[in-house]
Scaffold this motif. Structure first.
Motif, mmCIF file in Angstrom:
data_model
loop_
_atom_site.group_PDB
_atom_site.id
_atom_site.type_symbol
_atom_site.label_atom_id
_atom_site.label_comp_id
_atom_site.label_asym_id
_atom_site.label_seq_id
_atom_site.Cartn_x
_atom_site.Cartn_y
_atom_site.Cartn_z
ATOM 1 N N PRO A 1 0.826 -1.213 0.000
ATOM 2 C CA PRO A 1 0.000 0.000 0.000
ATOM 3 C C PRO A 1 0.859 1.261 0.000
ATOM 4 C CG PRO A 1 0.179 -0.809 2.208
ATOM 5 C CD PRO A 1 0.909 -1.814 1.356
ATOM 6 N N PRO A 2 0.279 2.402 -0.378
ATOM 7 C CA PRO A 2 1.045 3.646 -0.377
ATOM 8 C C PRO A 2 1.303 4.136 1.036
ATOM 9 C CG PRO A 2 -1.253 4.071 -0.935
ATOM 10 C CD PRO A 2 -1.100 2.575 -0.882
ATOM 11 N N ALA A 3 2.366 4.911 1.195
ATOM 12 C CA ALA A 3 2.690 5.542 2.476
ATOM 13 C C ALA A 3 3.009 7.010 2.228
ATOM 14 C CB ALA A 3 3.877 4.848 3.133
ATOM 15 N N HIS A 4 2.732 7.839 3.218
ATOM 16 C CA HIS A 4 3.000 9.270 3.111
ATOM 17 C C HIS A 4 4.387 9.550 3.680
ATOM 18 C CE1 HIS A 4 -1.185 10.068 2.054
ATOM 19 N NE2 HIS A 4 -1.533 9.268 3.041
ATOM 20 N N LEU A 5 5.259 10.109 2.838
ATOM 21 C CA LEU A 5 6.617 10.450 3.255
ATOM 22 C C LEU A 5 6.685 11.962 3.450
ATOM 23 C CD1 LEU A 5 8.997 8.435 3.568
ATOM 24 C CD2 LEU A 5 9.952 9.405 1.486
ATOM 25 N N THR A 6 7.043 12.398 4.649
ATOM 26 C CA THR A 6 7.111 13.814 4.986
ATOM 27 C C THR A 6 8.535 14.153 5.419
ATOM 28 O OG1 THR A 6 4.806 13.832 5.711
ATOM 29 C CG2 THR A 6 6.217 15.597 6.523
ATOM 30 N N PHE A 7 9.052 15.293 4.953
ATOM 31 C CA PHE A 7 10.418 15.683 5.262
ATOM 32 C C PHE A 7 10.446 16.832 6.263
ATOM 33 C CE2 PHE A 7 10.649 13.842 0.993
ATOM 34 C CZ PHE A 7 11.645 12.899 1.184
ATOM 35 N N CYS A 8 11.438 16.799 7.154
ATOM 36 C CA CYS A 8 11.651 17.866 8.136
ATOM 37 C C CYS A 8 13.095 18.335 8.030
ATOM 38 C CB CYS A 8 11.373 17.371 9.551
ATOM 39 S SG CYS A 8 9.684 16.832 9.822
ATOM 40 N N LEU A 9 13.276 19.637 7.777
ATOM 41 C CA LEU A 9 14.626 20.213 7.723
ATOM 42 C C LEU A 9 14.508 21.731 7.774
ATOM 43 C CD1 LEU A 9 15.990 19.872 4.068
ATOM 44 C CD2 LEU A 9 13.647 19.483 4.656
ATOM 45 N N PRO A 10 15.588 22.405 8.173
ATOM 46 C CA PRO A 10 15.526 23.864 8.290
ATOM 47 C C PRO A 10 15.165 24.524 6.968
ATOM 48 C CG PRO A 10 17.474 22.993 9.391
ATOM 49 C CD PRO A 10 16.874 21.851 8.617
ATOM 50 N N ALA A 11 14.304 25.531 7.027
ATOM 51 C CA ALA A 11 13.830 26.194 5.811
ATOM 52 C C ALA A 11 14.942 26.935 5.079
ATOM 53 C CB ALA A 11 12.709 27.162 6.169
ATOM 54 N N THR A 12 16.048 27.225 5.769
ATOM 55 C CA THR A 12 17.127 28.023 5.171
ATOM 56 C C THR A 12 18.089 27.201 4.318
ATOM 57 O OG1 THR A 12 18.399 27.745 7.207
ATOM 58 C CG2 THR A 12 17.044 29.732 7.017
ATOM 59 N N ALA B 1 5.369 18.381 11.841
ATOM 60 C CA ALA B 1 5.008 17.229 11.017
ATOM 61 C C ALA B 1 4.096 16.280 11.782
ATOM 62 C CB ALA B 1 6.266 16.506 10.553
ATOM 63 N N ARG B 2 4.419 16.031 13.055
ATOM 64 C CA ARG B 2 3.586 15.139 13.864
ATOM 65 C C ARG B 2 2.166 15.669 13.990
ATOM 66 N NH1 ARG B 2 7.943 14.679 18.753
ATOM 67 N NH2 ARG B 2 9.444 13.242 17.768
ATOM 68 N N THR B 3 2.034 16.973 14.205
ATOM 69 C CA THR B 3 0.715 17.579 14.341
ATOM 70 C C THR B 3 -0.086 17.444 13.058
ATOM 71 O OG1 THR B 3 1.548 19.179 15.951
ATOM 72 C CG2 THR B 3 -0.516 19.717 14.852
ATOM 73 N N ALA B 4 0.552 17.715 11.924
ATOM 74 C CA ALA B 4 -0.140 17.622 10.638
ATOM 75 C C ALA B 4 -0.578 16.200 10.335
ATOM 76 C CB ALA B 4 0.770 18.143 9.525
#
Length: 247
Positions: free
Chosen positions: A75-86, A110-113
Protein backbone atom coordinates in the motif's frame (compact mmCIF):
# COMPACT_ATOMS: atom_id res chain seq x y z
CA UNK A 1 26.98 8.76 9.99
CA UNK A 2 23.91 6.57 10.32
CA UNK A 3 20.15 6.22 10.53
CA UNK A 4 17.84 6.08 13.56
CA UNK A 5 14.33 4.62 13.37
CA UNK A 6 11.54 5.00 15.92
CA UNK A 7 7.88 4.04 15.60
CA UNK A 8 4.65 4.61 17.46
CA UNK A 9 2.68 1.84 19.18
CA UNK A 10 0.94 0.63 16.03
CA UNK A 11 3.69 1.68 13.59
CA UNK A 12 1.20 3.93 11.78
CA UNK A 13 3.79 6.73 12.10
CA UNK A 14 7.54 6.07 11.96
CA UNK A 15 10.35 8.59 12.20
CA UNK A 16 13.59 8.09 10.28
CA UNK A 17 16.53 10.35 11.20
CA UNK A 18 19.55 10.62 8.89
CA UNK A 19 22.81 11.65 10.58
CA UNK A 20 26.04 12.88 9.02
CA UNK A 21 27.61 13.81 5.72
CA UNK A 22 25.58 12.84 2.65
CA UNK A 23 27.09 9.87 0.81
CA UNK A 24 26.04 6.84 -1.18
CA UNK A 25 26.58 4.70 1.93
CA UNK A 26 24.21 6.87 3.96
CA UNK A 27 21.69 6.64 1.13
CA UNK A 28 21.87 2.84 1.28
CA UNK A 29 21.21 2.93 5.02
CA UNK A 30 18.19 5.20 4.54
CA UNK A 31 16.83 2.93 1.79
CA UNK A 32 17.12 -0.09 4.08
CA UNK A 33 15.33 1.83 6.84
CA UNK A 34 12.53 2.83 4.48
CA UNK A 35 12.08 -0.76 3.33
CA UNK A 36 11.74 -1.81 6.98
CA UNK A 37 9.09 0.86 7.53
CA UNK A 38 7.10 -0.13 4.46
CA UNK A 39 7.30 -3.82 5.40
CA UNK A 40 5.76 -2.88 8.73
CA UNK A 41 2.87 -1.20 6.91
CA UNK A 42 3.64 2.29 8.13
CA UNK A 43 1.02 4.79 7.00
CA UNK A 44 3.17 7.89 7.47
CA UNK A 45 6.95 8.21 7.58
CA UNK A 46 8.64 11.34 8.87
CA UNK A 47 12.16 11.78 7.49
CA UNK A 48 14.13 14.10 9.76
CA UNK A 49 17.04 15.71 7.90
CA UNK A 50 18.12 18.26 10.52
CA UNK A 51 21.35 16.31 11.12
CA UNK A 52 22.07 15.75 7.43
CA UNK A 53 25.23 17.48 6.17
CA UNK A 54 24.47 18.38 2.54
CA UNK A 55 25.04 22.15 1.99
CA UNK A 56 24.65 22.09 -1.83
CA UNK A 57 21.52 19.90 -1.68
CA UNK A 58 22.93 17.25 -4.03
CA UNK A 59 20.85 14.52 -2.37
CA UNK A 60 17.51 15.94 -3.58
CA UNK A 61 17.00 13.38 -6.36
CA UNK A 62 17.50 10.58 -3.83
CA UNK A 63 14.83 11.94 -1.45
CA UNK A 64 12.40 12.49 -4.31
CA UNK A 65 12.88 8.91 -5.47
CA UNK A 66 12.14 7.66 -1.94
CA UNK A 67 9.04 9.86 -1.76
CA UNK A 68 7.73 8.47 -5.05
CA UNK A 69 8.50 4.91 -4.01
CA UNK A 70 6.43 5.34 -0.86
CA UNK A 71 3.66 7.24 -2.62
CA UNK A 72 3.12 4.66 -5.35
CA UNK A 73 3.79 1.58 -3.22
CA UNK A 74 1.29 -1.13 -2.40
CA UNK A 75 0.00 0.00 0.00
CA UNK A 76 1.04 3.65 -0.38
CA UNK A 77 2.69 5.54 2.48
CA UNK A 78 3.00 9.27 3.11
CA UNK A 79 6.62 10.45 3.25
CA UNK A 80 7.11 13.81 4.99
CA UNK A 81 10.42 15.68 5.26
CA UNK A 82 11.65 17.87 8.14
CA UNK A 83 14.63 20.21 7.72
CA UNK A 84 15.53 23.86 8.29
CA UNK A 85 13.83 26.19 5.81
CA UNK A 86 17.13 28.02 5.17
CA UNK A 87 18.94 25.05 3.60
CA UNK A 88 19.39 24.60 -0.13
CA UNK A 89 17.80 21.16 0.03
CA UNK A 90 14.71 22.56 1.77
CA UNK A 91 14.26 25.31 -0.82
CA UNK A 92 14.63 22.84 -3.68
CA UNK A 93 12.08 20.46 -2.19
CA UNK A 94 9.59 23.25 -1.41
CA UNK A 95 9.59 24.82 -4.86
CA UNK A 96 9.32 21.81 -7.14
CA UNK A 97 6.97 21.94 -10.10
CA UNK A 98 4.10 19.49 -10.03
CA UNK A 99 3.42 17.04 -7.17
CA UNK A 100 5.80 17.58 -4.30
CA UNK A 101 6.39 16.13 -0.83
CA UNK A 102 5.28 17.90 2.32
CA UNK A 103 8.15 19.72 4.02
CA UNK A 104 8.12 21.03 7.60
CA UNK A 105 10.66 23.04 9.56
CA UNK A 106 10.29 20.88 12.68
CA UNK A 107 9.33 17.32 13.55
CA UNK A 108 6.70 18.64 15.97
CA UNK A 109 4.93 20.40 13.10
CA UNK A 110 5.01 17.23 11.02
CA UNK A 111 3.59 15.14 13.86
CA UNK A 112 0.71 17.58 14.34
CA UNK A 113 -0.14 17.62 10.64
CA UNK A 114 -0.05 13.84 10.38
CA UNK A 115 -2.16 13.30 13.49
CA UNK A 116 -4.88 15.44 11.97
CA UNK A 117 -5.33 13.19 8.96
CA UNK A 118 -4.85 9.72 10.42
CA UNK A 119 -8.02 7.62 10.31
CA UNK A 120 -8.86 5.28 13.20
CA UNK A 121 -11.56 3.48 11.21
CA UNK A 122 -9.11 0.77 10.13
CA UNK A 123 -7.54 0.18 13.53
CA UNK A 124 -8.46 -1.47 16.83
CA UNK A 125 -6.22 -0.96 19.85
CA UNK A 126 -6.10 -1.96 23.52
CA UNK A 127 -3.69 -1.35 26.41
CA UNK A 128 -3.27 -4.48 28.52
CA UNK A 129 -1.61 -5.43 31.80
CA UNK A 130 1.31 -7.91 31.97
CA UNK A 131 -0.69 -10.92 33.16
CA UNK A 132 -1.60 -14.21 31.44
CA UNK A 133 -5.31 -13.28 31.10
CA UNK A 134 -4.26 -10.45 28.77
CA UNK A 135 -3.26 -12.98 26.11
CA UNK A 136 -6.90 -14.03 25.84
CA UNK A 137 -7.99 -10.39 25.64
CA UNK A 138 -5.54 -9.85 22.77
CA UNK A 139 -7.05 -12.82 20.94
CA UNK A 140 -10.52 -11.40 21.51
CA UNK A 141 -9.40 -8.14 19.90
CA UNK A 142 -8.23 -10.07 16.84
CA UNK A 143 -11.55 -11.96 16.71
CA UNK A 144 -13.42 -8.67 16.85
CA UNK A 145 -11.29 -7.28 14.00
CA UNK A 146 -11.75 -10.32 11.76
CA UNK A 147 -15.52 -10.21 12.19
CA UNK A 148 -15.83 -6.43 11.86
CA UNK A 149 -13.72 -6.33 8.70
CA UNK A 150 -15.09 -9.59 7.25
CA UNK A 151 -11.81 -11.51 7.31
CA UNK A 152 -12.88 -14.78 9.00
CA UNK A 153 -10.33 -16.78 6.98
CA UNK A 154 -7.51 -14.94 8.79
CA UNK A 155 -8.79 -15.59 12.30
CA UNK A 156 -6.86 -18.82 12.99
CA UNK A 157 -3.47 -17.44 11.91
CA UNK A 158 -3.88 -14.04 13.52
CA UNK A 159 -5.00 -15.65 16.79
CA UNK A 160 -1.91 -17.88 16.88
CA UNK A 161 0.42 -14.98 16.17
CA UNK A 162 -1.12 -12.50 18.60
CA UNK A 163 -1.08 -15.20 21.31
CA UNK A 164 2.67 -15.66 20.87
CA UNK A 165 3.49 -11.97 20.71
CA UNK A 166 1.26 -11.05 23.65
CA UNK A 167 2.61 -13.93 25.75
CA UNK A 168 6.17 -12.81 25.00
CA UNK A 169 5.26 -9.32 26.20
CA UNK A 170 3.75 -10.71 29.40
CA UNK A 171 6.58 -13.08 30.20
CA UNK A 172 9.67 -11.26 28.99
CA UNK A 173 8.79 -7.55 29.04
CA UNK A 174 6.50 -7.67 32.10
CA UNK A 175 5.21 -4.16 31.38
CA UNK A 176 1.86 -2.85 30.22
CA UNK A 177 1.63 -3.39 26.47
CA UNK A 178 -0.48 -2.10 23.60
CA UNK A 179 -2.05 -4.43 21.04
CA UNK A 180 -2.93 -2.87 17.68
CA UNK A 181 -4.82 -4.63 14.89
CA UNK A 182 -5.15 -2.78 11.59
CA UNK A 183 -6.36 -3.77 8.17
CA UNK A 184 -4.58 -3.28 4.90
CA UNK A 185 -6.35 -4.36 1.74
CA UNK A 186 -7.08 -8.05 2.20
CA UNK A 187 -4.63 -8.54 5.07
CA UNK A 188 -4.28 -7.74 8.76
CA UNK A 189 -1.37 -6.12 10.55
CA UNK A 190 -0.62 -6.94 14.20
CA UNK A 191 1.62 -4.88 16.48
CA UNK A 192 2.57 -5.42 20.12
CA UNK A 193 4.23 -2.49 21.86
CA UNK A 194 5.93 -2.97 25.24
CA UNK A 195 8.27 -0.82 27.31
CA UNK A 196 11.41 -2.96 27.06
CA UNK A 197 13.92 -2.05 24.35
CA UNK A 198 15.48 -5.53 24.15
CA UNK A 199 14.39 -7.27 20.94
CA UNK A 200 13.03 -10.84 21.00
CA UNK A 201 15.34 -13.55 19.71
CA UNK A 202 14.35 -17.19 19.26
CA UNK A 203 16.47 -19.25 21.64
CA UNK A 204 17.65 -22.78 21.03
CA UNK A 205 15.36 -24.15 23.73
CA UNK A 206 12.43 -22.30 22.23
CA UNK A 207 13.05 -23.86 18.84
CA UNK A 208 13.58 -27.38 20.12
CA UNK A 209 11.06 -27.43 22.96
CA UNK A 210 7.69 -26.02 21.90
CA UNK A 211 6.34 -26.28 25.47
CA UNK A 212 6.52 -22.86 27.10
CA UNK A 213 5.35 -21.38 30.36
CA UNK A 214 2.05 -20.28 28.79
CA UNK A 215 -0.13 -22.71 26.86
CA UNK A 216 -0.97 -19.93 24.37
CA UNK A 217 2.64 -19.60 23.20
CA UNK A 218 2.47 -22.47 20.73
CA UNK A 219 5.83 -22.79 19.00
CA UNK A 220 7.24 -19.42 19.88
CA UNK A 221 8.73 -17.05 17.33
CA UNK A 222 9.28 -19.95 14.91
CA UNK A 223 5.49 -20.12 14.61
CA UNK A 224 5.32 -16.38 13.87
CA UNK A 225 8.02 -16.76 11.22
CA UNK A 226 6.17 -19.67 9.61
CA UNK A 227 2.62 -18.30 9.67
CA UNK A 228 3.10 -14.56 9.05
CA UNK A 229 3.54 -13.13 5.57
CA UNK A 230 6.15 -10.82 7.16
CA UNK A 231 7.22 -9.88 10.67
CA UNK A 232 9.85 -7.83 12.44
CA UNK A 233 10.71 -5.46 15.26
CA UNK A 234 11.20 -1.72 15.54
CA UNK A 235 12.34 0.54 18.38
CA UNK A 236 10.03 3.20 19.86
CA UNK A 237 10.71 6.05 22.26
CA UNK A 238 9.50 3.90 25.14
CA UNK A 239 10.53 0.37 24.17
CA UNK A 240 9.83 -1.62 21.03
CA UNK A 241 7.13 -2.91 18.69
CA UNK A 242 7.00 -6.47 17.41
CA UNK A 243 4.78 -6.66 14.33
CA UNK A 244 3.44 -9.26 11.93
CA UNK A 245 1.35 -9.22 8.76
CA UNK A 246 -1.16 -11.94 7.87
CA UNK A 247 -2.57 -12.27 4.36
Amino acid sequence: MGVTITGDAGLAVVEVVAHGLWSEQLGDQVTTALQMCLAGLSVSIIVDLHDLDDPPGVSMSFWLALWRQARFGAPPAHLTFCLPATTTLSRRLRYLRGPQPRVFATVAEARTAIAGRLSRADQLQARLEPRPASVRVARNLVTQACHAWQRPELLADTSLIVSELAANAVEHAATDFIVTVSRNGTGLHLAIHDCVSRFPRPSGSELTSPQASFVERGRGLRLVHTVAAAWGTMPTREGKVVWATVM
